[in-house]
Design an enzyme around this catalytic site. Structure first.
Site, mmCIF file in Angstrom:
data_model
loop_
_atom_site.group_PDB
_atom_site.id
_atom_site.type_symbol
_atom_site.label_atom_id
_atom_site.label_comp_id
_atom_site.label_asym_id
_atom_site.label_seq_id
_atom_site.Cartn_x
_atom_site.Cartn_y
_atom_site.Cartn_z
ATOM 1 N N HIS A 24 -10.947 13.862 0.873
ATOM 2 C CA HIS A 24 -11.039 14.525 2.178
ATOM 3 C C HIS A 24 -10.562 15.983 2.156
ATOM 4 C CE1 HIS A 24 -6.880 13.238 2.786
ATOM 5 N NE2 HIS A 24 -7.209 11.988 2.980
ATOM 6 N N HIS A 78 -1.018 0.028 5.017
ATOM 7 C CA HIS A 78 -1.659 1.248 5.545
ATOM 8 C C HIS A 78 -3.154 0.981 5.684
ATOM 9 C CE1 HIS A 78 -2.729 5.318 6.174
ATOM 10 N NE2 HIS A 78 -2.795 5.736 4.929
ATOM 11 N N GLU A 80 -5.721 3.132 6.180
ATOM 12 C CA GLU A 80 -6.729 4.121 5.753
ATOM 13 C C GLU A 80 -7.661 3.496 4.710
ATOM 14 O OE1 GLU A 80 -5.068 7.897 4.569
ATOM 15 O OE2 GLU A 80 -7.040 8.849 4.473
ATOM 16 N N ASP A 82 -8.943 4.134 1.917
ATOM 17 C CA ASP A 82 -8.703 4.063 0.472
ATOM 18 C C ASP A 82 -7.885 2.831 0.093
ATOM 19 O OD1 ASP A 82 -6.730 5.471 1.893
ATOM 20 O OD2 ASP A 82 -6.046 6.587 0.149
ATOM 21 N N HIS A 145 1.859 8.281 6.690
ATOM 22 C CA HIS A 145 1.352 9.417 7.399
ATOM 23 C C HIS A 145 0.382 9.034 8.514
ATOM 24 C CE1 HIS A 145 -2.733 9.958 5.244
ATOM 25 N NE2 HIS A 145 -2.230 8.823 4.836
ATOM 26 N N ASP A 164 1.536 5.269 1.002
ATOM 27 C CA ASP A 164 1.155 6.580 0.463
ATOM 28 C C ASP A 164 2.375 7.439 0.070
ATOM 29 O OD1 ASP A 164 -1.604 6.509 0.373
ATOM 30 O OD2 ASP A 164 -1.869 7.230 2.419
ATOM 31 N N TYR A 192 0.717 16.301 -3.668
ATOM 32 C CA TYR A 192 0.503 15.227 -2.693
ATOM 33 C C TYR A 192 1.349 15.471 -1.439
ATOM 34 C CZ TYR A 192 -0.746 10.742 -0.853
ATOM 35 O OH TYR A 192 -1.280 9.769 -0.045
ATOM 36 N N HIS A 225 -0.768 5.194 -4.646
ATOM 37 C CA HIS A 225 -1.530 6.072 -5.553
ATOM 38 C C HIS A 225 -0.629 6.455 -6.722
ATOM 39 C CE1 HIS A 225 -4.722 6.789 -2.609
ATOM 40 N NE2 HIS A 225 -3.795 7.067 -1.706
#
Ligand code: FMN
Ligand code: FE2
Ligand code: FE2
Length: 409
Positions: A24, A78, A80, A82, A145, A164, A192, A225
């Site tokens: 993104h 989370h 999101e 991903d 986040h 994250d 990051y 990640h």
């Protein structure tokens, strides 16, 4: 495949994405990983899933340890995509007894996948859940986040699954912090933080204080990640402590763009002045530096010096885009100065000053404009500006109060 064991009966089962170079709008030059973890206990538990195209890799890793149908719980730290993109297919295949998430997590899952009949199990902050031998506890990390974000902690193994936070985009065959180059790891972790977490820094600060207060023993931090922290936990916690207050290293960044090189000549003059004052600096041309790399430098810089000529009564689009990006991430605790060449109306400097004022940078000079190509006297003025910035920066670093100039152009 040989399963990767973090602790007895706790495995990494995620996927490595060697291909992604744009996340993104963030340049992921070293690819990334989507980490998921499997806990084998009376209640077999999967922590997070992976991006949709990587579902097969996730299932393959799980299958090398256990029949996926035996999974009882899925924890969604989370929502999101991903980490949840493959969730609908995984839920269908596994048919779990519980999908464990925060209150905001349930809301976000419904808005993403529109499945009213999934077996949601909403956990409240601090709640514990026994899996048999191991116990999970949940720490709400709202807005770190996303509103749904939470951490999951395994008490017996002292592993913090941190979603994250504490992660980095780094594709590697190694899974632990002590198996990769530490400089690369810290660089990617800085990048990051700079690009994902800078604007939530006040919350990061509170979270670090809370974790310290809880005195949680942590043997491993396992993010969603990159690699798992086990040997350098102190180092990453110390770095987060610095990053969350946007602490600069006493250096300056000259971030600029140019059409016909006049603004670059000005930049070189300013650099010379900084050099005279012994200030380490970096010249960053936006034509050849990606905004996410520039943000990485911004996080740890003390002075931000922006240069741009005027184009059609405004800024060059790359500078405008960069400022929009930087403003969104809200770095603080910086000195700011603007400069640029122009032809007839010269609005760019004013616009850069406006953006930095809105970001509450300490503006230490009204701004410097040169009409068309700078001549010797203009370049001398640029060197003087570099000197002024250097001296102000020394005062700023010595803790002296610096007031923004009133009469910025
Ligand atoms: C397409 C174009 C549009 C421009 N629009 C403006 C303008 O609206 N106002 C202005 O002061 N100068 C304008 N200029 C002049 C440039 O700002 C001037 O040439 C300046 O010296 C370029 O600096 P640089 O060498 O750093 O690119 C424009 C130049 C170009 C090529
Ligand atoms: Fe995320
Ligand atoms: Fe993520």
């Amino acid at each position: 495949m040989k399963p990767i064991e973090l602790a007895k009966n706790v495995y990494w089962v995620g996927a490595i994405d060697w291909l992604t170079r744009d996340f993104h709008g963030y340049s992921t030059n070293r690819g990334t990983t989507y980490n998921a973890y499997l806990i084998i206990d009376e209640k077999v538990t999967l922590i997070d899933t992976v991006k949709k195209p990587y579902r097969n890799e996730l299932m393959h890793h799980i299958r090398s340890i256990i029949d996926p149908a035996k999974i009882d719980y899925i924890v969604v730290n989370h929502v999101e995509m991903d980490h949840s993109g493959s969730l609908p297919e995984v839920v269908k295949e596994i048919n779990p007894e519980k999908i464990i998430c925060s209150k905001m997590g349930q809301k976000a899952l419904l808005k993403h996948f529109h499945q009213e009949d999934w077996p949601y199990h909403v956990v409240s902050p601090g709640e514990e859940l026994s899996l048999g031998e191991k116990t999970l506890s949940f720490l709400e990390t709202r807005m770190l986040h996303w509103p749904d974000s939470m951490f999951t902690y395994v008490k017996e193994d002292q592993i913090l699954f941190s979603s994250d936070a504490f992660g980095e985009h780094l594709a590697t065959s190694e899974r632990f912090d002590d198996e990769v180059n530490l400089d690369v790891l810290m660089h990617e972790s800085t990048k990051y933080y700079a690009n994902i977490l800078t604007l939530y820094s006040p919350l990061v600060k509170k979270l670090l204080a809370k974790v310290a207060e809880m005195d949680l023993p942590i043997k491993m931090i396992a993010p969603d990640h990159g690699v798992v922290w086990r040997s350098h936990i102190d180092k990453i916690l110390e770095a987060y402590g610095r990053w969350c207050v946007h602490e600069g290293k006493g250096n300056a960044l000259i971030i600029y763009d140019t059409m016909w090189d006049s603004t670059r000549l000005m930049a070189k003059g300013i650099a010379e002045g900084l050099q005279e004052q012994g200030i380490p600096y970096k010249m960053i041309n936006l034509q050849v530096n990606h905004r996410s790399d520039v943000m990485t430098d911004v996080l740890e810089a003390s002075a931000i010096i922006l240069g741009c000529p005027t184009l059609n009564n405004g800024m060059l689009p790359r500078m405008a885009g960069f400022l929009m990006y930087m403003r969104g991430l809200r770095p603080t605790n910086k000195i700011g100065v603007a400069f640029g060449s122009y032809g007839w109306s010269g609005e760019a400097v004013k616009l850069m000053n406006k953006a930095m004022t809105e970001m509450k940078f300490t503006i230490c000079h009204p701004g410097l404009k040169v009409q068309y190509v700078p001549e010797e006297t203009d370049l001398t003025e640029c060197i003087q500006l570099g000197n002024t910035i250097g001296k102000t920066l020394q005062d700023f670093l010595a803790g002296k109060e610096i007031n923004s100039v009133e009469d910025i152009i």
